[in-house]
Design a protein around this motif. Structure first.
Motif, PDB file in Angstrom:
ATOM      1  N   LEU A  37       0.813  -1.211   0.000  1.00 28.69           N
ATOM      2  CA  LEU A  37       0.000   0.000   0.000  1.00 28.69           C
ATOM      3  C   LEU A  37       0.850   1.265   0.000  1.00 28.69           C
ATOM      4  CD1 LEU A  37      -2.860  -1.025   2.445  1.00 28.69           C
ATOM      5  CD2 LEU A  37      -2.973  -0.772  -0.042  1.00 28.69           C
ATOM      6  N   VAL A  38       1.954   1.265   0.714  1.00 24.05           N
ATOM      7  CA  VAL A  38       2.846   2.432   0.736  1.00 24.05           C
ATOM      8  C   VAL A  38       3.465   2.643  -0.641  1.00 24.05           C
ATOM      9  CG1 VAL A  38       5.028   3.295   1.677  1.00 24.05           C
ATOM     10  CG2 VAL A  38       3.306   2.344   3.203  1.00 24.05           C
ATOM     11  N   VAL A  39       3.919   1.563  -1.257  1.00 32.46           N
ATOM     12  CA  VAL A  39       4.518   1.683  -2.597  1.00 32.46           C
ATOM     13  C   VAL A  39       3.477   2.158  -3.603  1.00 32.46           C
ATOM     14  CG1 VAL A  39       5.501   0.344  -4.500  1.00 32.46           C
ATOM     15  CG2 VAL A  39       6.374   0.043  -2.184  1.00 32.46           C
ATOM     16  N   MET A  40       2.262   1.615  -3.524  1.00 31.53           N
ATOM     17  CA  MET A  40       1.210   2.052  -4.442  1.00 31.53           C
ATOM     18  C   MET A  40       0.832   3.513  -4.210  1.00 31.53           C
ATOM     19  SD  MET A  40       0.680  -0.145  -6.661  1.00 31.53           S
ATOM     20  CE  MET A  40      -0.714   0.619  -7.427  1.00 31.53           C
ATOM     21  N   TYR A  41       0.903   3.981  -2.964  1.00 29.54           N
ATOM     22  CA  TYR A  41       0.637   5.399  -2.704  1.00 29.54           C
ATOM     23  C   TYR A  41       1.668   6.259  -3.423  1.00 29.54           C
ATOM     24  CZ  TYR A  41       0.925   9.934  -0.577  1.00 29.54           C
ATOM     25  OH  TYR A  41       1.010  11.281  -0.402  1.00 29.54           O
ATOM     26  N   PHE A  42       2.937   5.904  -3.265  1.00 33.58           N
ATOM     27  CA  PHE A  42       3.980   6.719  -3.884  1.00 33.58           C
ATOM     28  C   PHE A  42       3.900   6.682  -5.399  1.00 33.58           C
ATOM     29  CE2 PHE A  42       6.156   6.399   0.270  1.00 33.58           C
ATOM     30  CZ  PHE A  42       6.262   7.755   0.508  1.00 33.58           C
ATOM     31  N   ILE A  43       3.543   5.538  -5.959  1.00 35.08           N
ATOM     32  CA  ILE A  43       3.445   5.457  -7.416  1.00 35.08           C
ATOM     33  C   ILE A  43       2.204   6.180  -7.922  1.00 35.08           C
ATOM     34  CG2 ILE A  43       3.085   3.874  -9.340  1.00 35.08           C
ATOM     35  CD1 ILE A  43       4.895   1.911  -7.940  1.00 35.08           C
ATOM     36  N   GLY A  48       1.123  14.131  -7.277  1.00 34.13           N
ATOM     37  CA  GLY A  48      -0.009  14.280  -8.176  1.00 34.13           C
ATOM     38  C   GLY A  48      -1.045  15.140  -7.491  1.00 34.13           C
ATOM     39  N   ALA A  49      -2.169  14.558  -7.147  1.00 36.91           N
ATOM     40  CA  ALA A  49      -3.224  15.296  -6.468  1.00 36.91           C
ATOM     41  C   ALA A  49      -2.866  15.604  -5.022  1.00 36.91           C
ATOM     42  CB  ALA A  49      -4.516  14.484  -6.509  1.00 36.91           C
ATOM     43  N   LEU A  50      -2.040  14.786  -4.406  1.00 39.01           N
ATOM     44  CA  LEU A  50      -1.659  14.960  -3.012  1.00 39.01           C
ATOM     45  C   LEU A  50      -0.146  14.808  -2.916  1.00 39.01           C
ATOM     46  CD1 LEU A  50      -2.592  15.187  -0.038  1.00 39.01           C
ATOM     47  CD2 LEU A  50      -2.660  12.706   0.006  1.00 39.01           C
ATOM     48  N   ALA A  51       0.499  15.661  -2.142  1.00 40.34           N
ATOM     49  CA  ALA A  51       1.949  15.591  -2.029  1.00 40.34           C
ATOM     50  C   ALA A  51       2.373  15.732  -0.579  1.00 40.34           C
ATOM     51  CB  ALA A  51       2.608  16.672  -2.875  1.00 40.34           C
ATOM     52  N   LEU A  52       3.117  14.758  -0.075  1.00 38.34           N
ATOM     53  CA  LEU A  52       3.691  14.843   1.258  1.00 38.34           C
ATOM     54  C   LEU A  52       5.099  15.416   1.213  1.00 38.34           C
ATOM     55  CD1 LEU A  52       2.604  11.424   2.788  1.00 38.34           C
ATOM     56  CD2 LEU A  52       1.591  13.657   3.154  1.00 38.34           C
ATOM     57  N   PHE A  53       5.770  15.269   0.075  1.00 39.20           N
ATOM     58  CA  PHE A  53       7.134  15.743  -0.079  1.00 39.20           C
ATOM     59  C   PHE A  53       7.172  16.833  -1.143  1.00 39.20           C
ATOM     60  CE2 PHE A  53       7.378  11.263   1.155  1.00 39.20           C
ATOM     61  CZ  PHE A  53       8.101  11.382   2.328  1.00 39.20           C
ATOM     62  N   LEU A  58      10.791  12.614  -6.321  1.00 35.77           N
ATOM     63  CA  LEU A  58      10.032  11.377  -6.127  1.00 35.77           C
ATOM     64  C   LEU A  58       9.138  11.102  -7.328  1.00 35.77           C
ATOM     65  CD1 LEU A  58       9.466   9.073  -4.210  1.00 35.77           C
ATOM     66  CD2 LEU A  58       7.653  10.434  -3.216  1.00 35.77           C
ATOM     67  N   HIS A  59       8.526  12.130  -7.867  1.00 36.26           N
ATOM     68  CA  HIS A  59       7.681  11.965  -9.043  1.00 36.26           C
ATOM     69  C   HIS A  59       8.491  11.423 -10.217  1.00 36.26           C
ATOM     70  CE1 HIS A  59       4.563  12.801 -12.018  1.00 36.26           C
ATOM     71  NE2 HIS A  59       5.525  13.298 -12.769  1.00 36.26           N
ATOM     72  N   GLU A  60       9.647  11.970 -10.444  1.00 32.82           N
ATOM     73  CA  GLU A  60      10.476  11.505 -11.561  1.00 32.82           C
ATOM     74  C   GLU A  60      10.978  10.090 -11.325  1.00 32.82           C
ATOM     75  OE1 GLU A  60      10.792  12.934 -14.433  1.00 32.82           O
ATOM     76  OE2 GLU A  60       9.572  14.613 -13.758  1.00 32.82           O
ATOM     77  N   PHE A  61      11.191   9.711 -10.058  1.00 30.16           N
ATOM     78  CA  PHE A  61      11.679   8.370  -9.739  1.00 30.16           C
ATOM     79  C   PHE A  61      10.639   7.307 -10.092  1.00 30.16           C
ATOM     80  CE2 PHE A  61      12.444   4.876  -6.713  1.00 30.16           C
ATOM     81  CZ  PHE A  61      13.727   4.528  -7.111  1.00 30.16           C
ATOM     82  N   VAL A  62       9.363   7.592  -9.849  1.00 30.70           N
ATOM     83  CA  VAL A  62       8.311   6.604 -10.094  1.00 30.70           C
ATOM     84  C   VAL A  62       7.520   6.901 -11.371  1.00 30.70           C
ATOM     85  CG1 VAL A  62       8.069   6.036  -7.652  1.00 30.70           C
ATOM     86  CG2 VAL A  62       6.639   7.812  -8.636  1.00 30.70           C
ATOM     87  N   HIS A  63       7.986   7.820 -12.183  1.00 27.70           N
ATOM     88  CA  HIS A  63       7.247   8.268 -13.354  1.00 27.70           C
ATOM     89  C   HIS A  63       6.929   7.142 -14.331  1.00 27.70           C
ATOM     90  CE1 HIS A  63       6.690  10.409 -17.238  1.00 27.70           C
ATOM     91  NE2 HIS A  63       5.981  11.212 -16.464  1.00 27.70           N
TER      92      HIS A  63
END
Length: 74
Positions: A37-43, A48-53, A58-63
């Motif tokens: 669930l944590v990995v799916m949240y980050f991906i 996107g719509a919500l950002a903790l960082f 991070l966006h480019e890492f999981v793009h």
């Protein structure tokens, strides 16, 4: 003269079903589920719509994973 040779027979043991101890596996299954669930949240959601960082690292890492799984990001 011919002699009859006695061939020893070997009993084949019957296979019993393997018992899976649920109480021993449950902590690992829960940990794997939370990690999933944590990995799916980050991906799916992060940057996107919500950002903790802040930032786009991070966006480019999981793009690519985001597009592979069908999540829109731009």
């Amino acid at each position: 003269m011919t002699h009859a040779a006695a061939i020893p027979t070997v009993a084949i043991p019957t296979a019993e079903p393997v018992r899976i101890p649920v109480r021993e596996i449950a902590p690992y299954a829960i940990f794997a589920g939370v990690l999933f669930l944590v990995v799916m949240y980050f991906i799916s959601t992060e940057q996107g719509a919500l950002a903790l960082f802040s930032g786009m690292n991070l966006h480019e890492f999981v793009h690519d994973g985001r597009h592979l799984l069908g999540f829109p990001c731009h």
